[in-house]
Design an enzyme around this catalytic site. Structure first.
Site, mmCIF file in Angstrom:
data_model
loop_
_atom_site.group_PDB
_atom_site.id
_atom_site.type_symbol
_atom_site.label_atom_id
_atom_site.label_comp_id
_atom_site.label_asym_id
_atom_site.label_seq_id
_atom_site.Cartn_x
_atom_site.Cartn_y
_atom_site.Cartn_z
ATOM 1 N N LEU A 36 0.827 -1.208 0.000
ATOM 2 C CA LEU A 36 0.000 0.000 0.000
ATOM 3 C C LEU A 36 0.863 1.261 0.000
ATOM 4 O O LEU A 36 2.033 1.215 0.425
ATOM 5 C CB LEU A 36 -0.869 0.012 1.260
ATOM 6 C CG LEU A 36 -2.033 -0.982 1.299
ATOM 7 C CD1 LEU A 36 -2.514 -1.191 2.740
ATOM 8 C CD2 LEU A 36 -3.181 -0.496 0.411
ATOM 9 N N GLY A 40 5.897 1.627 3.357
ATOM 10 C CA GLY A 40 7.331 1.677 3.683
ATOM 11 C C GLY A 40 8.230 1.246 2.542
ATOM 12 O O GLY A 40 9.442 1.092 2.727
ATOM 13 N N LYS A 41 7.677 1.091 1.347
ATOM 14 C CA LYS A 41 8.464 0.601 0.205
ATOM 15 C C LYS A 41 9.717 1.456 -0.030
ATOM 16 O O LYS A 41 10.827 0.932 -0.066
ATOM 17 C CB LYS A 41 7.597 0.580 -1.081
ATOM 18 C CG LYS A 41 6.363 -0.293 -0.991
ATOM 19 C CD LYS A 41 5.567 -0.309 -2.295
ATOM 20 C CE LYS A 41 4.991 1.026 -2.726
ATOM 21 N NZ LYS A 41 3.971 1.597 -1.825
ATOM 22 N N SER A 109 1.718 -1.558 -7.219
ATOM 23 C CA SER A 109 1.327 -2.748 -8.004
ATOM 24 C C SER A 109 0.231 -3.532 -7.276
ATOM 25 O O SER A 109 0.475 -4.617 -6.753
ATOM 26 C CB SER A 109 2.541 -3.621 -8.347
ATOM 27 O OG SER A 109 3.547 -3.643 -7.375
HETATM 28 N N1 LIG Z 1 -4.818 7.357 -6.945
HETATM 29 C C1 LIG Z 1 -3.597 6.981 -6.571
HETATM 30 N N2 LIG Z 1 -3.330 5.701 -6.298
HETATM 31 C C2 LIG Z 1 -2.103 5.296 -5.929
HETATM 32 N N3 LIG Z 1 -1.032 6.126 -5.807
HETATM 33 C C3 LIG Z 1 -1.247 7.434 -6.052
HETATM 34 C C4 LIG Z 1 -2.516 7.910 -6.439
HETATM 35 N N4 LIG Z 1 -2.403 9.240 -6.650
HETATM 36 C C5 LIG Z 1 -1.137 9.570 -6.395
HETATM 37 N N5 LIG Z 1 -0.430 8.492 -6.031
HETATM 38 C C6 LIG Z 1 1.023 8.491 -5.772
HETATM 39 O O1 LIG Z 1 1.632 7.628 -6.772
HETATM 40 C C7 LIG Z 1 2.408 6.622 -6.167
HETATM 41 C C8 LIG Z 1 2.032 5.229 -6.696
HETATM 42 O O2 LIG Z 1 2.510 5.043 -7.969
HETATM 43 P P1 LIG Z 1 2.816 3.574 -8.472
HETATM 44 O O3 LIG Z 1 3.419 3.742 -9.814
HETATM 45 O O4 LIG Z 1 3.575 2.840 -7.443
HETATM 46 O O5 LIG Z 1 1.341 2.953 -8.561
HETATM 47 S S1 LIG Z 1 0.865 1.652 -9.358
HETATM 48 O O6 LIG Z 1 1.814 0.563 -9.114
HETATM 49 O O7 LIG Z 1 0.750 1.980 -10.768
HETATM 50 O O8 LIG Z 1 -0.448 1.347 -8.763
HETATM 51 C C9 LIG Z 1 2.100 6.635 -4.683
HETATM 52 O O9 LIG Z 1 3.372 6.488 -4.074
HETATM 53 P P2 LIG Z 1 3.626 5.628 -2.742
HETATM 54 O O10 LIG Z 1 2.871 6.353 -1.673
HETATM 55 O O11 LIG Z 1 5.112 5.745 -2.593
HETATM 56 O O12 LIG Z 1 3.197 4.215 -2.937
HETATM 57 C C10 LIG Z 1 1.453 7.983 -4.422
HETATM 58 O O13 LIG Z 1 2.416 8.914 -3.976
HETATM 59 N N1 LIG Z 2 9.083 0.024 10.188
HETATM 60 C C1 LIG Z 2 8.941 0.912 9.207
HETATM 61 N N2 LIG Z 2 9.282 0.598 7.956
HETATM 62 C C2 LIG Z 2 9.124 1.502 6.946
HETATM 63 N N3 LIG Z 2 8.639 2.757 7.110
HETATM 64 C C3 LIG Z 2 8.280 3.115 8.340
HETATM 65 C C4 LIG Z 2 8.405 2.212 9.447
HETATM 66 N N4 LIG Z 2 7.953 2.830 10.559
HETATM 67 C C5 LIG Z 2 7.582 4.069 10.170
HETATM 68 N N5 LIG Z 2 7.777 4.253 8.856
HETATM 69 C C6 LIG Z 2 7.474 5.508 8.129
HETATM 70 O O1 LIG Z 2 6.399 5.224 7.209
HETATM 71 C C7 LIG Z 2 6.520 6.024 6.053
HETATM 72 C C8 LIG Z 2 6.549 5.100 4.844
HETATM 73 O O2 LIG Z 2 6.581 5.892 3.691
HETATM 74 P P1 LIG Z 2 7.202 5.411 2.314
HETATM 75 O O3 LIG Z 2 8.490 4.719 2.537
HETATM 76 O O4 LIG Z 2 7.186 6.589 1.394
HETATM 77 O O5 LIG Z 2 6.118 4.335 1.870
HETATM 78 P P2 LIG Z 2 5.699 3.902 0.385
HETATM 79 O O6 LIG Z 2 6.921 4.065 -0.486
HETATM 80 O O7 LIG Z 2 5.266 2.474 0.547
HETATM 81 O O8 LIG Z 2 4.586 4.807 -0.008
HETATM 82 C C9 LIG Z 2 7.828 6.825 6.205
HETATM 83 O O9 LIG Z 2 7.525 8.116 6.689
HETATM 84 C C10 LIG Z 2 8.599 6.029 7.235
HETATM 85 O O10 LIG Z 2 9.496 6.827 7.994
#
Ligand SMILES: Nc1ncnc2c1ncn2[C@@H]1O[C@H](COP(=O)(O)OS(=O)(=O)O)[C@@H](OP(=O)(O)O)[C@H]1O
Ligand SMILES: Nc1ncnc2c1ncn2[C@@H]1O[C@H](COP(=O)(O)OP(=O)(O)O)[C@@H](O)[C@H]1O
Length: 202
Positions: A36, A40-41, A109
């Site tokens: 999601l 934390g990706k 994904s």
């Molecule tokens: N509607 C919607 N759904 C999902 N994500 C959204 C959306 N709008 C913006 N964002 C931002 O885009 C990041 C996800 O892009 P991805 O390329 O990983 O998504 S996907 O695999 O095609 O579903 C995602 O990054 P992460 O939070 O790092 O996962 C968001 O910052």
């Molecule tokens: N155990 C943990 N592993 C990964 N992230 C963590 C953890 N605990 C707290 N966090 C916080 O959660 C957030 C995760 O964000 P992010 O790495 O951008 O997630 P994603 O790439 O899946 O959207 C960051 O602010 C990070 O500091």
């Protein structure tokens, strides 16, 4: 996928991948993080990349927000755009892997369909890592404010809120992030992959 016509790739004539890998003293893999938004990706990928470099491995991160600000800036979050997003990323990831470089791919994904696409394009080098953080924790973190906006209906197709996130059925590695430090988690992934990236010389 549509086959290209009148195209003549030169792959067989280039320096072989195995040679590139031996120069880098590693075997290349595509480590694919799914989870999601906020799971934390990216945070774990950054730590894993550092750990790999410390051990002398050469890696590169491909991350959703970065790719979507560049090569995929014309794509949104509809089902078709997500498929296209993942196709392009997987092809890029494959190019890195074929060059001997370990890639860490961070993409929501959210469905089996998109992950299967990535697996099919990348092939045997694909290692699936499920960053398994429960929705309520991702929503509490809400570092980008996107969960709040999705709940209000301002952000559409947001996995976990107004579109599905289907957990992978049989990932190679499952990472539970609750009550664990980022360093610990990166080390856990490293333990799982180290045998696959060590170059085995005769
Ligand atoms: N509607 C919607 N759904 C999902 N994500 C959204 C959306 N709008 C913006 N964002 C931002 O885009 C990041 C996800 O892009 P991805 O390329 O990983 O998504 S996907 O695999 O095609 O579903 C995602 O990054 P992460 O939070 O790092 O996962 C968001 O910052
Ligand atoms: N155990 C943990 N592993 C990964 N992230 C963590 C953890 N605990 C707290 N966090 C916080 O959660 C957030 C995760 O964000 P992010 O790495 O951008 O997630 P994603 O790439 O899946 O959207 C960051 O602010 C990070 O500091």
């Amino acid at each position: 996928m549509k086959k290209a016509t009148n195209i003549f790739p030169i792959f067989e004539k280039t320096v072989p991948r195995t040679y590139k890998e031996s120069v880098l003293n590693q075997r290349a893999k595509a480590i694919w993080f799914t989870g999601l938004s906020g799971s934390g990706k990216s945070t774990i990928a950054i730590e894993l990349e550092k750990e790999l470099f410390k051990l002398g491995y050469f890696a590169n991160i491909l991350d959703g927000d970065n790719i979507r600000s560049g090569i995929n800036q014309n794509l949104g979050f509809s089902e078709n755009d997500r498929l296209e997003n993942i196709i392009r990323i997987s092809e890029i990831s494959k190019l890195f892997v074929e060059s001997g470089i370990i890639t860490i791919n961070c993409f929501v994904s959210p469905t089996e369909d998109v992950r299967d696409l990535a697996k099919n394009i990348i092939g045997d080098d694909f290692i699936e890592v499920f960053i398994d953080t429960p929705l309520h924790i991702c929503e509490q973190r809400d570092i980008k404010g996107l969960y709040k906006r999705a709940r209000n209906g301002d952000v559409k197709n947001f996995p976990g809120i107004n579109s599905p996130f289907i957990s992978p059925k049989n990932p190679d590695i499952v990472i539970k992030t609750e009550d664990r430090s980022v360093k610990e988690l990166a080390e856990e992934i490293l333990e799982h992959i180290i045998d696959k990236i060590i170059e085995k010389r005769c």
